[in-house]
Write an enzyme that holds these catalytic residues in place. Structure first.
Site: not given
Length: 663
Positions: A7-8, A103
């Site tokens: 996600e990141k 996430d």
């Protein structure tokens, strides 16, 4: 080649660290020694198309465009992250296996799924995509998660739920915001009147609380205390319990409003014999508190350290991503996997290293204790927020990070202390046919409560549930025992207005929203399940209301501005109360549990929008106070991670949307 899509970047780096070395860092991705690749999103890489992308006329806000309903939904790359989307496009095409590593929540599921859909990944490759769920960024935890991949198709309902929520928020927010902003302009108010299905009911809670306070008229009420002694001259106090005959002189909360009635009771019972009609003495215990979810943590951080919800969330994100000291923070769960209990000793050892000033308390913890918090049946995609086994110097942390970490550590430590045990004594006394009650609670073993003594200093006695509770134990009494009542005491008190909201109490209201829901069926469903907003969005919702200048802080208090009050008073009741959004959340949960489909949720919403816009057209907005313009493009932000909702004018297709596609 296996491609992991996180996600990141911070999550991507944590995954890469668990893959074969050496690692090769590239622009937007990391390659492992075995050829597998880790890349990432940067939050949402895609956003809803701007209104004028559908029709040039929608660039202007006009009432005749409303309600704007999409025929075919469109996503477009966000300008700031377009480069990373291009990186993923190339890697996805080259990969032989995809692993979704968003996430572990509803929005995290959609965030990666929508990228795969936008990139038109072939059906077979989509069907074979795996799901990686990570709650702890430390190396050992990531390695364990990599051994437990699941088919991503198991999470399709979660993605559909997130898709329905984002589109519904989009429809409701843009139409209602445009409608009421346009009506505001007619009254000379030239700023945006943002309306959202979550933010506006939160504002409504504050506005109605402020109105209760402003309109409150204090009234005196009266209590009678009997001062009693036993034959052995043991003294204690009991409180009068008014009978049904006193109801005409009482308010809805059972308080006596007639001073003459209370004075008469004082006169009748003073210096009179009394008798014990009932006496109970029981040993009880209170179980260890559950570890935190995000809202419970935010509430305690506000009460203890006056941290706002957003400050607590920011500290949590840093503790999770940068320092790797806590597990995934945006959790709505307060339970732990049973297998995690085996790691208790390691985590406690880390706490011992990290919090040397708490060494004595940590040494008293027993890692063999296993409470009801360890329950696989109550753990889904993510579990409660707890410390990890990572050791570090807390001097590296900011003050807020230290405070939040300390709360999380203490809550976890409490799981390994014995239950709190106490003795409760309760006596019912009759004096001149009147009923009086006294109650006491005496500690037997503080257990886990010993960890909380510094912040919870009890007074010697307090009133609980209309009775008098003594810190010192009541004397041992027997049924039928004769006592002596001495001069009785009349207490005159004043009814108090409700307290203004604070960060802690507003968060508590959002999580316990069933108290404010009018529909009894919805209230029943929500009592133990959903709240207003999600764990991940409540802080941003509150902050948005401040940004819009609908709310203002007065010390710790949160109050509505005149603009906020005027907007709520102009809106139909369903737009400003929690019932509608609570119903939405209930339905979205049913979608994620395969009990409801997308169309059954969306179609009634569209029909309702026509009615809401008609009501808006007939509304006159008055009493607005001018606010400082930010110069930013107006849009309605609700609980999405996407910045700009888009709109279309056409009807929605009845075809069920696939989370594999962007339309």
């Amino acid at each position: 080649m296996i491609l992991y899509i996180a996600e990141k970047p911070s999550l991507g780096r944590a995954i890469a660290d668990a893959l074969p070395k050496p690692l090769k860092k590239n622009d937007g991705f990391i390659t492992a020694a075995n050829g597998d690749v880790v890349s990432w999103c940067i939050g949402h890489l895609l956003e809803q198309a701007e209104p004028d992308a559908y029709h040039a006329s929608f660039k202007q806000w006009k009432m005749e465009h409303l309600p704007i309903l999409p025929d075919q939904w469109q996503l477009q790359p966000k300008p700031k992250t377009r480069k990373q989307l291009s990186v993923l496009k190339k890697l996805v095409k080259e990969s032989t296996q995809l692993v979704h590593a968003g996430d572990p929540d509803r929005e995290g599921q959609l965030l990666v799924d929508e990228v795969l859909s936008y990139l038109n990944v072939p059906k077979t490759k989509r069907a074979n995509t795996q799901r990686l769920l990570i709650n702890d960024l430390n190396l050992s935890a990531v390695r364990q998660a990599l051994q437990k991949l699941q088919p991503n198709t198991n999470f399709v309902p979660l993605s559909v739920s997130a898709l329905a929520r984002s589109r519904a928020d989009w429809l409701y927010g843009i139409n209602m915001t445009r409608a009421y902003t346009l009506q505001g302009r007619k009254s000379g108010y030239n700023s945006v009147l943002s309306v959202g299905r979550v933010q506006t009911p939160v504002l409504g809670l504050v506005v109605r609380r402020d109105e209760e306070i402003d309109n409150f008229v204090s009234k005196p009420f009266y209590e009678v205390m009997a001062h009693l002694t036993t034959e052995q001259n043991q003294a204690f106090t009991a409180k009068w319990q008014p009978s049904e005959a006193c109801q005409p002189y009482m308010d809805d909360e059972g308080r006596v409003l007639s001073k003459a009635l209370a004075e008469n009771v004082v006169k009748r019972i003073s210096h009179q014999p009394a008798s014990v009609t009932s006496y109970q003495s029981k040993d009880k215990q209170q179980a260890q508190p559950l570890p935190y979810n995000l809202s419970a943590l935010q509430i305690d951080a506000s009460k203890r350290f006056n941290l706002s919800a957003q400050q607590t969330l920011d500290a949590c994100q840093s503790l999770y991503e940068q320092h790797k000291l806590i597990t995934y923070p945006r959790s709505d769960n307060r339970y732990l996997p049973e297998e995690h209990h085996a790691q208790a000793a390691q985590v406690l050892n880390a706490l011992s290293s990290n919090q040397s000033d708490q060494q004595d308390a940590i040494n008293k913890a027993d890692p063999k204790i296993k409470t009801k918090a360890w329950n696989d049946k109550k753990v889904e995609a993510h579990h409660a927020i707890i410390p990890t086994a990572k050791r570090t110097s807390l001097d590296k942390l900011s003050r807020a990070e230290q405070q939040v970490y300390g709360l999380i550590a203490r809550q976890y430590l409490a799981l390994f202390y014995p239950a709190y045990r106490y003795q409760e004594r309760k006596a019912e006394i009759e004096i001149q046919k009147g009923k009086f009650i006294a109650q006491s609670k005496e500690d037997i073993d503080l257990g886990w409560k010993a960890l909380f003594l510094s912040q919870n200093k009890a007074s010697s006695s307090k009133t609980v549930e209309g009775q008098t509770e003594h810190k010192s134990p009541l004397p041992k009494l027997t049924q039928g025992q004769v006592l002596q009542s001495h001069q009785a005491e009349l207490l005159e008190k004043q009814t108090q207005p409700p307290q203004p909201f604070t960060d802690a109490t507003l968060l508590s209201a959002m999580t316990g929203i069933s108290r404010y829901v009018k529909d009894p069926e919805i209230r029943k469903v929500l009592r133990e399940t959903d709240g207003l907003g999600t764990e991940a969005t409540r802080a941003s919702i509150i902050e948005l209301l401040f940004k819009r200048q609908f709310l203002v802080r007065q010390g710790k208090q949160i109050r509505a501005t005149q603009t906020g009050k005027s907007l709520i008073n102009a809106l139909p009741e369903q737009a400003s109360t929690p019932d509608m959004t609570a119903d939405w959340e209930s339905q979205l949960s049913r979608i994620s549990e395969r009990e409801l489909n997308y169309q059954a949720f969306m179609q009634p919403l569209e029909a309702n929008l026509h009615e809401l816009i008609s009501q808006a057209k007939a509304t006159t907005i008055t009493g607005m106070s001018p606010i400082q313009k930010t110069g930013k493009r107006p849009y309605s932000k609700n609980s999405t991670r996407s910045k700009k909702p888009a709109t279309t004018r056409r009807r929605t297709s009845n075809k069920k949307p696939s989370v594999m596609q962007s339309s």
